[in-house]
Design a protein around this motif. Structure first.
Motif, PDB file in Angstrom:
ATOM      1  N   SER A 278       0.820  -1.206   0.000  1.00 44.72           N
ATOM      2  CA  SER A 278       0.000   0.000   0.000  1.00 44.72           C
ATOM      3  C   SER A 278       0.856   1.259   0.000  1.00 44.72           C
ATOM      4  CB  SER A 278      -0.902  -0.014   1.240  1.00 44.72           C
ATOM      5  OG  SER A 278      -1.414   1.261   1.512  1.00 44.72           O
ATOM      6  N   GLY A 434      -7.976  -0.832  -0.371  1.00 46.67           N
ATOM      7  CA  GLY A 434      -7.043   0.266  -0.209  1.00 46.67           C
ATOM      8  C   GLY A 434      -7.782   1.586  -0.305  1.00 46.67           C
ATOM      9  N   THR A 460      -3.398   0.665  -4.468  1.00 50.57           N
ATOM     10  CA  THR A 460      -3.586   2.085  -4.174  1.00 50.57           C
ATOM     11  C   THR A 460      -3.033   2.981  -5.280  1.00 50.57           C
ATOM     12  OG1 THR A 460      -1.523   2.150  -2.891  1.00 50.57           O
ATOM     13  CG2 THR A 460      -3.570   1.769  -1.679  1.00 50.57           C
TER      14      THR A 460
END
Length: 489
Positions: A278, A434, A460
Protein backbone atom coordinates in the motif's frame (compact mmCIF):
# COMPACT_ATOMS: atom_id res chain seq x y z
CA UNK A 1 23.39 -7.11 -19.76
CA UNK A 2 22.49 -7.20 -16.07
CA UNK A 3 23.04 -4.10 -13.96
CA UNK A 4 25.25 -4.31 -10.85
CA UNK A 5 22.77 -3.47 -8.13
CA UNK A 6 19.47 -5.34 -7.96
CA UNK A 7 16.05 -3.78 -8.06
CA UNK A 8 14.20 -4.53 -4.83
CA UNK A 9 10.52 -5.39 -5.35
CA UNK A 10 8.49 -5.24 -2.15
CA UNK A 11 5.61 -7.74 -2.09
CA UNK A 12 5.05 -10.98 -4.02
CA UNK A 13 1.39 -10.57 -4.88
CA UNK A 14 0.01 -9.99 -8.36
CA UNK A 15 1.69 -6.60 -8.83
CA UNK A 16 5.02 -7.69 -7.36
CA UNK A 17 5.25 -10.92 -9.34
CA UNK A 18 4.34 -9.12 -12.56
CA UNK A 19 6.94 -6.43 -11.85
CA UNK A 20 9.67 -8.93 -10.98
CA UNK A 21 9.05 -10.85 -14.19
CA UNK A 22 9.06 -7.69 -16.31
CA UNK A 23 12.24 -6.37 -14.70
CA UNK A 24 14.09 -9.64 -15.21
CA UNK A 25 13.02 -9.71 -18.85
CA UNK A 26 14.45 -6.18 -19.18
CA UNK A 27 17.87 -7.34 -17.92
CA UNK A 28 17.68 -6.41 -14.23
CA UNK A 29 18.60 -8.54 -11.26
CA UNK A 30 15.75 -8.52 -8.76
CA UNK A 31 15.36 -9.16 -5.05
CA UNK A 32 11.72 -9.98 -4.39
CA UNK A 33 11.01 -9.45 -0.69
CA UNK A 34 7.72 -10.82 0.66
CA UNK A 35 6.71 -10.44 4.30
CA UNK A 36 4.51 -13.55 4.21
CA UNK A 37 5.72 -17.13 4.11
CA UNK A 38 4.28 -17.72 0.63
CA UNK A 39 3.78 -15.81 -2.60
CA UNK A 40 0.41 -14.73 -3.91
CA UNK A 41 -0.79 -12.18 -1.37
CA UNK A 42 -4.53 -11.58 -1.77
CA UNK A 43 -4.68 -13.79 -4.87
CA UNK A 44 -3.73 -17.16 -3.40
CA UNK A 45 -5.30 -20.26 -1.90
CA UNK A 46 -4.95 -22.23 1.32
CA UNK A 47 -5.99 -25.84 1.94
CA UNK A 48 -7.68 -26.52 5.28
CA UNK A 49 -9.31 -29.82 6.31
CA UNK A 50 -9.88 -30.89 2.71
CA UNK A 51 -11.24 -27.50 1.57
CA UNK A 52 -9.34 -25.10 -0.72
CA UNK A 53 -10.09 -21.52 0.29
CA UNK A 54 -9.28 -18.35 -1.61
CA UNK A 55 -7.28 -15.72 0.25
CA UNK A 56 -8.95 -12.51 -0.86
CA UNK A 57 -9.79 -12.29 -4.56
CA UNK A 58 -13.11 -14.00 -5.28
CA UNK A 59 -13.22 -14.21 -9.10
CA UNK A 60 -11.56 -12.94 -12.27
CA UNK A 61 -13.31 -10.14 -14.12
CA UNK A 62 -12.10 -8.58 -17.39
CA UNK A 63 -10.16 -11.69 -18.53
CA UNK A 64 -9.18 -9.94 -21.77
CA UNK A 65 -7.12 -7.46 -19.74
CA UNK A 66 -5.48 -10.27 -17.77
CA UNK A 67 -4.70 -12.14 -20.99
CA UNK A 68 -3.10 -8.99 -22.40
CA UNK A 69 -1.04 -8.51 -19.24
CA UNK A 70 0.29 -12.06 -19.41
CA UNK A 71 1.16 -11.52 -23.07
CA UNK A 72 3.29 -8.52 -22.07
CA UNK A 73 5.39 -11.00 -20.09
CA UNK A 74 5.62 -13.47 -22.95
CA UNK A 75 3.06 -15.75 -21.33
CA UNK A 76 0.06 -17.42 -22.92
CA UNK A 77 -2.60 -17.17 -20.23
CA UNK A 78 -4.62 -20.08 -21.59
CA UNK A 79 -1.56 -22.31 -21.68
CA UNK A 80 -0.60 -21.44 -18.09
CA UNK A 81 -3.99 -21.79 -16.40
CA UNK A 82 -7.58 -22.67 -17.22
CA UNK A 83 -10.23 -20.04 -16.63
CA UNK A 84 -13.67 -21.52 -16.09
CA UNK A 85 -16.54 -19.26 -17.12
CA UNK A 86 -19.16 -18.91 -14.38
CA UNK A 87 -22.32 -20.01 -16.17
CA UNK A 88 -24.74 -18.76 -13.49
CA UNK A 89 -23.00 -15.79 -11.91
CA UNK A 90 -25.66 -14.09 -9.76
CA UNK A 91 -29.12 -14.71 -8.40
CA UNK A 92 -30.84 -12.08 -6.26
CA UNK A 93 -33.78 -12.92 -4.01
CA UNK A 94 -36.21 -10.03 -3.52
CA UNK A 95 -38.64 -9.07 -0.78
CA UNK A 96 -41.68 -10.34 -2.73
CA UNK A 97 -40.17 -13.81 -3.20
CA UNK A 98 -39.00 -13.19 -6.77
CA UNK A 99 -35.58 -14.33 -7.91
CA UNK A 100 -33.64 -12.35 -10.52
CA UNK A 101 -31.00 -14.30 -12.45
CA UNK A 102 -28.21 -12.24 -14.01
CA UNK A 103 -25.74 -13.55 -16.54
CA UNK A 104 -25.97 -11.72 -19.85
CA UNK A 105 -28.39 -9.17 -21.29
CA UNK A 106 -30.02 -11.87 -23.44
CA UNK A 107 -30.32 -14.65 -20.87
CA UNK A 108 -31.17 -12.73 -17.68
CA UNK A 109 -34.60 -13.62 -16.34
CA UNK A 110 -36.99 -13.20 -13.41
CA UNK A 111 -38.77 -16.00 -11.59
CA UNK A 112 -41.83 -15.08 -9.53
CA UNK A 113 -44.73 -12.62 -9.72
CA UNK A 114 -45.12 -10.96 -13.14
CA UNK A 115 -42.14 -12.99 -14.35
CA UNK A 116 -42.61 -12.38 -18.06
CA UNK A 117 -43.12 -8.61 -17.92
CA UNK A 118 -40.28 -8.16 -15.42
CA UNK A 119 -37.97 -10.33 -17.51
CA UNK A 120 -38.69 -8.01 -20.44
CA UNK A 121 -37.92 -4.97 -18.28
CA UNK A 122 -34.70 -6.60 -17.08
CA UNK A 123 -33.46 -7.60 -20.53
CA UNK A 124 -34.45 -4.29 -22.11
CA UNK A 125 -32.66 -2.32 -19.38
CA UNK A 126 -29.51 -4.43 -19.62
CA UNK A 127 -29.47 -4.02 -23.40
CA UNK A 128 -29.83 -0.27 -22.95
CA UNK A 129 -26.94 -0.22 -20.47
CA UNK A 130 -24.77 -2.12 -22.93
CA UNK A 131 -25.54 0.38 -25.67
CA UNK A 132 -24.74 3.31 -23.42
CA UNK A 133 -21.82 1.91 -21.45
CA UNK A 134 -20.38 -0.77 -23.74
CA UNK A 135 -18.26 1.80 -25.63
CA UNK A 136 -17.06 3.22 -22.28
CA UNK A 137 -16.12 -0.24 -21.07
CA UNK A 138 -14.25 -1.16 -24.23
CA UNK A 139 -12.39 2.15 -24.33
CA UNK A 140 -11.44 1.70 -20.69
CA UNK A 141 -10.20 -1.86 -21.15
CA UNK A 142 -8.44 -1.36 -24.48
CA UNK A 143 -7.08 2.17 -24.29
CA UNK A 144 -7.04 3.43 -20.69
CA UNK A 145 -6.27 0.68 -18.19
CA UNK A 146 -3.24 -0.74 -20.08
CA UNK A 147 -1.55 2.67 -19.73
CA UNK A 148 -0.28 4.57 -16.73
CA UNK A 149 -3.38 5.99 -15.02
CA UNK A 150 -3.62 9.77 -15.24
CA UNK A 151 -6.57 12.09 -15.07
CA UNK A 152 -5.55 13.65 -18.40
CA UNK A 153 -5.47 10.35 -20.25
CA UNK A 154 -8.83 9.37 -18.80
CA UNK A 155 -10.32 12.70 -19.90
CA UNK A 156 -8.77 12.46 -23.37
CA UNK A 157 -10.01 8.93 -24.06
CA UNK A 158 -13.31 9.07 -22.20
CA UNK A 159 -14.17 12.76 -22.56
CA UNK A 160 -16.99 12.19 -25.04
CA UNK A 161 -18.76 10.01 -22.47
CA UNK A 162 -18.52 12.47 -19.57
CA UNK A 163 -22.21 13.52 -19.66
CA UNK A 164 -23.37 9.97 -18.95
CA UNK A 165 -20.66 9.46 -16.29
CA UNK A 166 -22.04 12.08 -13.91
CA UNK A 167 -24.24 11.30 -10.96
CA UNK A 168 -24.62 8.11 -8.98
CA UNK A 169 -25.49 4.50 -9.66
CA UNK A 170 -28.98 4.66 -8.18
CA UNK A 171 -30.17 7.31 -10.67
CA UNK A 172 -28.65 5.41 -13.57
CA UNK A 173 -30.37 2.18 -12.55
CA UNK A 174 -33.72 3.90 -11.94
CA UNK A 175 -33.56 5.41 -15.42
CA UNK A 176 -32.95 2.05 -17.12
CA UNK A 177 -35.18 -0.21 -14.99
CA UNK A 178 -38.66 1.10 -14.05
CA UNK A 179 -39.42 -1.92 -11.82
CA UNK A 180 -38.22 -1.47 -8.17
CA UNK A 181 -37.51 -5.16 -7.71
CA UNK A 182 -35.37 -5.31 -10.82
CA UNK A 183 -33.59 -2.17 -9.61
CA UNK A 184 -32.75 -3.94 -6.35
CA UNK A 185 -31.31 -6.95 -8.17
CA UNK A 186 -29.20 -4.88 -10.58
CA UNK A 187 -27.78 -2.66 -7.84
CA UNK A 188 -26.94 -5.80 -5.81
CA UNK A 189 -24.33 -6.68 -8.43
CA UNK A 190 -22.29 -3.79 -6.99
CA UNK A 191 -22.51 -4.81 -3.33
CA UNK A 192 -18.83 -5.76 -3.48
CA UNK A 193 -17.94 -2.05 -3.58
CA UNK A 194 -19.04 -1.55 0.03
CA UNK A 195 -20.80 1.68 -0.97
CA UNK A 196 -24.55 2.29 -1.12
CA UNK A 197 -25.97 2.92 -4.64
CA UNK A 198 -26.93 6.53 -3.84
CA UNK A 199 -23.30 7.28 -2.94
CA UNK A 200 -21.54 5.14 -5.55
CA UNK A 201 -20.36 7.16 -8.60
CA UNK A 202 -22.15 6.24 -11.82
CA UNK A 203 -18.81 5.21 -13.34
CA UNK A 204 -18.82 2.15 -11.09
CA UNK A 205 -21.56 0.62 -13.26
CA UNK A 206 -18.45 -0.69 -15.04
CA UNK A 207 -18.56 -3.55 -12.53
CA UNK A 208 -21.87 -4.67 -14.05
CA UNK A 209 -20.54 -4.06 -17.56
CA UNK A 210 -17.67 -6.44 -16.88
CA UNK A 211 -20.26 -9.16 -16.23
CA UNK A 212 -22.32 -8.30 -19.31
CA UNK A 213 -19.37 -7.90 -21.69
CA UNK A 214 -17.00 -10.70 -20.63
CA UNK A 215 -18.54 -12.63 -17.74
CA UNK A 216 -16.93 -13.71 -14.48
CA UNK A 217 -14.42 -16.57 -14.28
CA UNK A 218 -12.64 -18.79 -11.78
CA UNK A 219 -9.20 -20.32 -12.38
CA UNK A 220 -9.20 -24.07 -12.07
CA UNK A 221 -7.72 -24.88 -8.67
CA UNK A 222 -8.69 -21.54 -7.15
CA UNK A 223 -7.49 -17.95 -7.37
CA UNK A 224 -3.94 -18.91 -6.45
CA UNK A 225 -3.51 -20.45 -9.90
CA UNK A 226 -2.99 -16.94 -11.30
CA UNK A 227 -0.09 -16.03 -9.02
CA UNK A 228 1.27 -19.59 -9.20
CA UNK A 229 1.66 -19.11 -12.97
CA UNK A 230 3.52 -15.83 -12.48
CA UNK A 231 5.70 -17.36 -9.75
CA UNK A 232 6.64 -20.35 -11.93
CA UNK A 233 7.75 -17.99 -14.66
CA UNK A 234 10.23 -16.03 -12.52
CA UNK A 235 13.63 -16.44 -14.17
CA UNK A 236 16.13 -17.80 -11.67
CA UNK A 237 18.73 -16.86 -10.53
CA UNK A 238 18.00 -13.35 -11.85
CA UNK A 239 15.15 -13.09 -9.33
CA UNK A 240 16.18 -13.76 -5.73
CA UNK A 241 12.95 -14.57 -3.85
CA UNK A 242 12.96 -13.78 -0.13
CA UNK A 243 9.81 -15.19 1.46
CA UNK A 244 9.18 -14.33 5.09
CA UNK A 245 11.37 -11.23 4.73
CA UNK A 246 9.55 -7.99 5.42
CA UNK A 247 11.11 -4.69 4.44
CA UNK A 248 11.58 -2.57 7.54
CA UNK A 249 12.81 0.63 5.91
CA UNK A 250 13.57 2.20 2.55
CA UNK A 251 16.79 4.22 2.84
CA UNK A 252 16.80 7.63 1.17
CA UNK A 253 19.91 9.85 1.08
CA UNK A 254 20.85 12.79 -1.10
CA UNK A 255 17.28 12.91 -2.36
CA UNK A 256 17.18 9.41 -3.87
CA UNK A 257 16.85 5.74 -2.94
CA UNK A 258 20.00 4.10 -1.60
CA UNK A 259 18.86 0.77 -0.20
CA UNK A 260 16.41 -1.19 1.91
CA UNK A 261 16.69 -2.67 5.38
CA UNK A 262 15.07 -6.08 5.85
CA UNK A 263 13.45 -7.24 9.07
CA UNK A 264 16.34 -9.61 9.81
CA UNK A 265 18.80 -6.71 9.72
CA UNK A 266 20.21 -7.30 6.24
CA UNK A 267 20.71 -4.16 4.20
CA UNK A 268 20.50 -4.38 0.42
CA UNK A 269 22.11 -1.57 -1.56
CA UNK A 270 20.01 -0.53 -4.51
CA UNK A 271 19.14 2.47 -6.62
CA UNK A 272 15.66 1.19 -7.42
CA UNK A 273 12.82 0.07 -5.16
CA UNK A 274 9.44 -0.93 -6.55
CA UNK A 275 6.98 -1.17 -3.67
CA UNK A 276 3.75 -3.03 -4.39
CA UNK A 277 2.47 -2.74 -0.85
CA UNK A 278 0.00 0.00 0.00
CA UNK A 279 1.14 3.53 -0.78
CA UNK A 280 -0.18 4.43 2.67
CA UNK A 281 2.16 1.89 4.23
CA UNK A 282 5.15 3.14 2.23
CA UNK A 283 4.57 6.74 3.38
CA UNK A 284 3.71 6.01 7.00
CA UNK A 285 6.03 3.13 7.79
CA UNK A 286 8.82 2.60 5.26
CA UNK A 287 10.12 6.07 4.32
CA UNK A 288 12.18 8.36 6.57
CA UNK A 289 9.81 11.18 7.64
CA UNK A 290 11.95 13.97 6.19
CA UNK A 291 12.05 12.37 2.74
CA UNK A 292 8.32 12.18 1.98
CA UNK A 293 7.28 14.30 -1.03
CA UNK A 294 4.38 16.68 -0.41
CA UNK A 295 2.20 15.00 -3.01
CA UNK A 296 2.52 11.61 -1.33
CA UNK A 297 1.86 13.14 2.08
CA UNK A 298 -1.27 14.85 0.72
CA UNK A 299 -2.63 11.67 -0.88
CA UNK A 300 -1.90 9.71 2.27
CA UNK A 301 -3.81 12.30 4.29
CA UNK A 302 -6.77 12.85 1.97
CA UNK A 303 -7.43 9.71 -0.11
CA UNK A 304 -10.54 7.88 1.15
CA UNK A 305 -10.07 4.33 2.33
CA UNK A 306 -12.37 1.58 1.11
CA UNK A 307 -14.60 -0.41 3.42
CA UNK A 308 -13.53 -2.94 6.04
CA UNK A 309 -15.13 -6.33 6.61
CA UNK A 310 -14.85 -9.66 8.37
CA UNK A 311 -14.26 -12.49 5.92
CA UNK A 312 -16.13 -15.67 6.90
CA UNK A 313 -15.33 -18.82 4.93
CA UNK A 314 -17.14 -22.05 5.66
CA UNK A 315 -16.30 -25.58 4.63
CA UNK A 316 -19.64 -27.30 4.96
CA UNK A 317 -22.03 -30.08 4.00
CA UNK A 318 -25.71 -30.84 4.40
CA UNK A 319 -27.02 -28.28 1.90
CA UNK A 320 -27.86 -28.52 -1.76
CA UNK A 321 -25.71 -26.48 -4.12
CA UNK A 322 -27.38 -23.15 -4.97
CA UNK A 323 -28.23 -22.22 -8.52
CA UNK A 324 -25.66 -19.43 -8.77
CA UNK A 325 -22.10 -18.52 -7.81
CA UNK A 326 -23.22 -15.34 -5.99
CA UNK A 327 -26.45 -15.46 -4.00
CA UNK A 328 -28.01 -12.22 -2.77
CA UNK A 329 -31.00 -11.66 -0.48
CA UNK A 330 -31.60 -7.94 -0.79
CA UNK A 331 -34.05 -5.19 0.11
CA UNK A 332 -35.10 -2.36 -2.20
CA UNK A 333 -32.22 -0.40 -3.68
CA UNK A 334 -32.90 2.60 -1.41
CA UNK A 335 -32.33 0.38 1.65
CA UNK A 336 -29.24 -1.52 0.53
CA UNK A 337 -27.06 0.83 2.56
CA UNK A 338 -28.10 -1.34 5.52
CA UNK A 339 -26.08 -4.22 4.11
CA UNK A 340 -22.95 -2.07 4.50
CA UNK A 341 -23.52 -1.35 8.22
CA UNK A 342 -22.64 -3.61 11.15
CA UNK A 343 -25.92 -5.09 12.43
CA UNK A 344 -26.97 -5.54 16.05
CA UNK A 345 -28.92 -8.73 15.28
CA UNK A 346 -28.87 -11.42 12.61
CA UNK A 347 -29.31 -9.51 9.33
CA UNK A 348 -32.38 -10.08 7.19
CA UNK A 349 -30.32 -9.35 4.07
CA UNK A 350 -27.25 -11.30 3.10
CA UNK A 351 -24.87 -11.95 0.21
CA UNK A 352 -22.54 -14.90 -0.22
CA UNK A 353 -20.49 -16.74 -2.84
CA UNK A 354 -20.17 -20.47 -3.47
CA UNK A 355 -16.96 -21.21 -5.40
CA UNK A 356 -17.67 -24.95 -5.33
CA UNK A 357 -20.74 -24.22 -7.47
CA UNK A 358 -18.22 -23.61 -10.27
CA UNK A 359 -15.26 -25.70 -9.09
CA UNK A 360 -16.53 -28.73 -7.11
CA UNK A 361 -12.97 -30.02 -6.67
CA UNK A 362 -12.23 -27.23 -4.17
CA UNK A 363 -14.03 -29.47 -1.65
CA UNK A 364 -14.74 -33.16 -1.22
CA UNK A 365 -17.70 -35.00 -2.67
CA UNK A 366 -20.98 -33.64 -1.35
CA UNK A 367 -19.28 -30.70 0.35
CA UNK A 368 -19.33 -26.97 -0.37
CA UNK A 369 -17.48 -23.76 0.38
CA UNK A 370 -19.53 -20.71 1.29
CA UNK A 371 -17.89 -17.28 1.63
CA UNK A 372 -19.42 -14.10 2.98
CA UNK A 373 -18.25 -10.71 4.22
CA UNK A 374 -19.69 -9.08 7.33
CA UNK A 375 -19.35 -5.27 7.37
CA UNK A 376 -16.91 -3.89 9.93
CA UNK A 377 -18.12 -0.34 10.51
CA UNK A 378 -18.14 2.05 13.46
CA UNK A 379 -14.35 2.13 13.91
CA UNK A 380 -11.73 4.71 12.96
CA UNK A 381 -8.76 2.34 12.67
CA UNK A 382 -8.26 -1.41 12.35
CA UNK A 383 -6.79 -1.37 15.86
CA UNK A 384 -10.21 -0.31 17.20
CA UNK A 385 -11.70 -3.62 16.09
CA UNK A 386 -11.89 -6.17 18.92
CA UNK A 387 -12.15 -9.98 19.11
CA UNK A 388 -15.61 -9.55 20.63
CA UNK A 389 -16.68 -7.62 17.53
CA UNK A 390 -15.41 -10.45 15.36
CA UNK A 391 -17.24 -13.06 17.42
CA UNK A 392 -20.46 -11.06 17.20
CA UNK A 393 -20.15 -10.54 13.43
CA UNK A 394 -19.52 -14.24 12.82
CA UNK A 395 -22.32 -15.37 15.14
CA UNK A 396 -24.92 -13.05 13.62
CA UNK A 397 -24.03 -13.74 9.99
CA UNK A 398 -23.80 -17.50 10.43
CA UNK A 399 -27.21 -17.39 12.16
CA UNK A 400 -28.60 -15.47 9.19
CA UNK A 401 -27.04 -17.95 6.77
CA UNK A 402 -28.54 -20.92 8.61
CA UNK A 403 -31.98 -19.36 8.16
CA UNK A 404 -31.38 -19.36 4.42
CA UNK A 405 -29.72 -22.79 4.39
CA UNK A 406 -31.57 -25.21 6.70
CA UNK A 407 -29.46 -28.25 7.45
CA UNK A 408 -26.15 -26.40 7.03
CA UNK A 409 -23.39 -28.45 8.69
CA UNK A 410 -20.21 -26.40 9.17
CA UNK A 411 -17.14 -28.64 9.20
CA UNK A 412 -14.47 -25.94 9.26
CA UNK A 413 -14.39 -22.14 9.39
CA UNK A 414 -11.82 -19.48 8.50
CA UNK A 415 -12.26 -15.93 9.76
CA UNK A 416 -10.21 -12.86 8.86
CA UNK A 417 -11.11 -9.62 10.62
CA UNK A 418 -9.81 -6.06 10.07
CA UNK A 419 -6.88 -6.61 12.43
CA UNK A 420 -5.84 -9.69 10.48
CA UNK A 421 -6.33 -7.94 7.13
CA UNK A 422 -4.07 -5.16 8.42
CA UNK A 423 -1.54 -7.56 9.95
CA UNK A 424 -0.86 -10.94 8.30
CA UNK A 425 -2.71 -9.96 5.08
CA UNK A 426 -0.83 -6.61 4.85
CA UNK A 427 -3.82 -4.51 3.79
CA UNK A 428 -3.38 -1.00 5.14
CA UNK A 429 -5.85 -0.37 7.99
CA UNK A 430 -7.70 -3.51 6.90
CA UNK A 431 -9.25 -1.64 3.95
CA UNK A 432 -10.17 -4.33 1.42
CA UNK A 433 -9.47 -2.22 -1.68
CA UNK A 434 -7.04 0.27 -0.21
CA UNK A 435 -8.56 3.40 -1.76
CA UNK A 436 -12.35 3.54 -2.12
CA UNK A 437 -14.00 2.63 -5.45
CA UNK A 438 -14.84 5.61 -7.63
CA UNK A 439 -11.89 7.71 -6.46
CA UNK A 440 -10.50 9.92 -9.23
CA UNK A 441 -7.10 8.90 -10.69
CA UNK A 442 -5.41 12.08 -9.41
CA UNK A 443 -6.19 10.99 -5.83
CA UNK A 444 -4.40 7.66 -6.21
CA UNK A 445 -0.74 7.15 -5.41
CA UNK A 446 1.39 7.72 -8.54
CA UNK A 447 3.75 5.11 -9.93
CA UNK A 448 6.53 7.73 -9.78
CA UNK A 449 6.77 8.57 -6.10
CA UNK A 450 8.67 11.84 -6.47
CA UNK A 451 11.75 10.24 -4.90
CA UNK A 452 14.21 9.20 -7.63
CA UNK A 453 14.47 5.43 -7.63
CA UNK A 454 11.22 4.72 -5.75
CA UNK A 455 8.21 3.44 -7.69
CA UNK A 456 4.82 2.38 -6.41
CA UNK A 457 2.42 -0.31 -7.63
CA UNK A 458 -0.52 -2.25 -6.25
CA UNK A 459 -4.13 -1.45 -5.52
CA UNK A 460 -3.59 2.09 -4.17
CA UNK A 461 -2.02 3.18 -7.50
CA UNK A 462 -4.67 1.98 -9.90
CA UNK A 463 -8.32 2.89 -10.63
CA UNK A 464 -9.43 -0.72 -10.63
CA UNK A 465 -10.06 -3.36 -8.00
CA UNK A 466 -9.29 -6.81 -9.28
CA UNK A 467 -6.85 -9.37 -10.52
CA UNK A 468 -6.34 -7.99 -14.02
CA UNK A 469 -5.71 -4.42 -12.93
CA UNK A 470 -3.30 -5.51 -10.19
CA UNK A 471 -1.12 -7.21 -12.82
CA UNK A 472 -1.10 -4.04 -14.90
CA UNK A 473 -0.14 -1.84 -11.97
CA UNK A 474 3.12 -3.80 -11.64
CA UNK A 475 3.81 -3.62 -15.37
CA UNK A 476 3.19 0.12 -15.49
CA UNK A 477 5.47 0.83 -12.54
CA UNK A 478 8.24 -1.05 -14.35
CA UNK A 479 7.55 0.95 -17.53
CA UNK A 480 7.91 4.19 -15.54
CA UNK A 481 11.21 3.05 -14.07
CA UNK A 482 12.67 1.98 -17.41
CA UNK A 483 11.57 5.23 -19.05
CA UNK A 484 13.27 7.26 -16.32
CA UNK A 485 16.47 5.23 -16.63
CA UNK A 486 16.55 5.83 -20.38
CA UNK A 487 16.10 9.57 -19.89
CA UNK A 488 19.03 9.63 -17.47
CA UNK A 489 21.11 7.72 -19.99
Amino acid sequence: MLVNKPVVVVGAGLAGLSAANALARAGHRVVLAEAGDAHGGCCSTTAVDGFTFNNGAVYVAVPSLLRRGFARLGLDLDAELRLVAIADPIESHLEDGSVVHLASADTAWVDGPRAQSRTEILQHGLARLRRQWGPVYRTLVEDVLPHEPTLWRALLRLGRYLPRMRGHVDSLIEDCFPDPGVQAAVSAVLLYSGIAPERLPATQIIGLMALLEEGFHLPEGGMGAVTDALFRYLPRPDVDVRLGQAVRRIDVAGGRVRGVLLADGERIETQHVLATTSGFDVVRNLLPPGSIPRRLARICRDAPLSHRAVSIQLGCSGVAAPGAFIVNHVPAMAHQWRMHRRPSSAPDWLSWTVPTRVLPTLAGAGKSIVELYAPATGIDTAADWSPDMTDSAVRLHVEALRRRMPGLDIETMRVVDPRAFAGPRHLYEGALYGIAPGTAPNRLFPHRSGIPGLYLAGQTTFPGYGVSTAVWSGLQAVDAMLQDDRRRG
